[in-house]
Design a protein around this motif. Structure first.
Motif, PDB file in Angstrom:
ATOM      1  N   MET A   1       0.840  -1.198   0.000  1.00 50.39           N
ATOM      2  CA  MET A   1       0.000   0.000   0.000  1.00 50.39           C
ATOM      3  C   MET A   1       0.878   1.254   0.000  1.00 50.39           C
ATOM      4  SD  MET A   1      -3.012   1.141   2.692  1.00 50.39           S
ATOM      5  CE  MET A   1      -4.132  -0.153   2.130  1.00 50.39           C
ATOM      6  N   ASP A   2       0.447   2.269  -0.682  1.00 53.13           N
ATOM      7  CA  ASP A   2       1.163   3.534  -0.744  1.00 53.13           C
ATOM      8  C   ASP A   2       1.449   4.033   0.675  1.00 53.13           C
ATOM      9  OD1 ASP A   2       1.957   6.198  -1.079  1.00 53.13           O
ATOM     10  OD2 ASP A   2       0.815   6.369  -2.928  1.00 53.13           O
ATOM     11  N   GLN A   3       2.737   4.298   0.970  1.00 53.85           N
ATOM     12  CA  GLN A   3       3.109   4.734   2.308  1.00 53.85           C
ATOM     13  C   GLN A   3       2.468   6.058   2.684  1.00 53.85           C
ATOM     14  OE1 GLN A   3       7.385   4.758   2.583  1.00 53.85           O
ATOM     15  NE2 GLN A   3       7.508   2.541   2.826  1.00 53.85           N
ATOM     16  N   ARG A   4       2.083   6.850   1.693  1.00 50.72           N
ATOM     17  CA  ARG A   4       1.448   8.130   1.993  1.00 50.72           C
ATOM     18  C   ARG A   4       0.117   7.938   2.710  1.00 50.72           C
ATOM     19  NH1 ARG A   4       1.584  10.722  -3.922  1.00 50.72           N
ATOM     20  NH2 ARG A   4       0.839   8.601  -4.312  1.00 50.72           N
TER      21      ARG A   4
ATOM     22  N   ARG B   1      -3.685  12.251   3.668  1.00 52.89           N
ATOM     23  CA  ARG B   1      -4.986  11.742   3.218  1.00 52.89           C
ATOM     24  C   ARG B   1      -6.027  12.859   3.164  1.00 52.89           C
ATOM     25  NH1 ARG B   1      -4.023   7.674   7.293  1.00 52.89           N
ATOM     26  NH2 ARG B   1      -5.825   8.475   8.455  1.00 52.89           N
TER      27      ARG B   1
END
Length: 226
Positions: A1-4, A11
């Motif tokens: 999953m995108d670390q952002r 978010r």
């Protein structure tokens, strides 16, 4: 999953759509007042603010984010009346969900009025409810919008919220009360000034926040300095 996605700050500024004052669909970005509040929020917050600062929109998006990224988390947003509750649900929460690019990661139950229940695919669920009154149950997140109006027009409802809904939020949960001023007096007025005169030491004590019109960039831009 995108670390952002592990960053709530990222978010909030990239994943959710709202409609601006011109009814254009845009990506939500916290304004100056909203960002300041987010950085200084406590477990229990009471906000006295001017109009058009978008705190209800911010709280709806912020609560939706908690619901989508915290398993077994239930949030309740209480509006001053049923029409406002329906508007917040349709034009803020559901609109953001309908335009959410990661919706495929969840199951969503919208069978109940003004409530969305999200499934994470592993037997865990979270929900967000928008209503005009307190509900029985335990909520990790509670927001009351325009509470001064509730206190003025519906004193029994205000008493129910203060004595029932707020104490039901666990110590590690979050309660936010926001309102424009209605009059010099009433439960919101007393609660705000009691909090304003001291710094909270315990999680159940309220922290006061004040945002007047000078926090509104659009209004400031209209001022002609001679």
């Amino acid at each position: 999953m995108d670390q952002r996605l592990s960053s709530k700050e990222w978010r909030i500024s990239h994943l959710y759509k709202i409609r601006d004052k011109n009814r254009n669909l845009i990506t939500f970005k916290p304004n100056k007042a909203q960002a300041h509040f987010r950085e200084n929020a406590w477990t229990r917050n009471i906000i006295l603010k001017s109009r058009q600062l978008g705190f209800t929109t911010f709280e709806a998006i912020d609560m939706l984010d908690d619901t989508l990224f915290q398993r077994n988390s239930d949030g309740l947003l209480i509006a001053q009346d049923l029409d406002v509750a329906k508007d917040i649900f349709d034009n803020k929460v559901k609109l953001a969900w309908d335009n959410y690019k990661l919706a495929h990661l969840y199951s969503a139950d919208l069978n109940s009025a003004r409530r969305i229940k999200f499934g994470f695919g592993d037997g865990t669920f979270s929900s967000i409810i928008i209503d005009n009154t307190g509900r029985s149950g335990t909520y990790q997140r509670l927001h009351i919008t325009e509470f001064a109006q509730v206190c003025k027009k519906f004193p029994d409802k205000a008493k129910e919220i203060l004595e029932g809904s707020i104490p039901a939020v666990p110590l590690d949960g979050r309660v936010d009360i926001e309102s424009t001023a209605e009059e010099s007096g009433g439960q919101f007025y007393e609660l705000f000034w009691e909090a304003w005169e001291r710094e909270p030491k315990h999680k159940t004590e309220f922290k006061a926040h004040f945002y007047n019109w000078t926090w509104d960039h659009e209004e400031i831009s209209k001022v002609n300095i001679i």
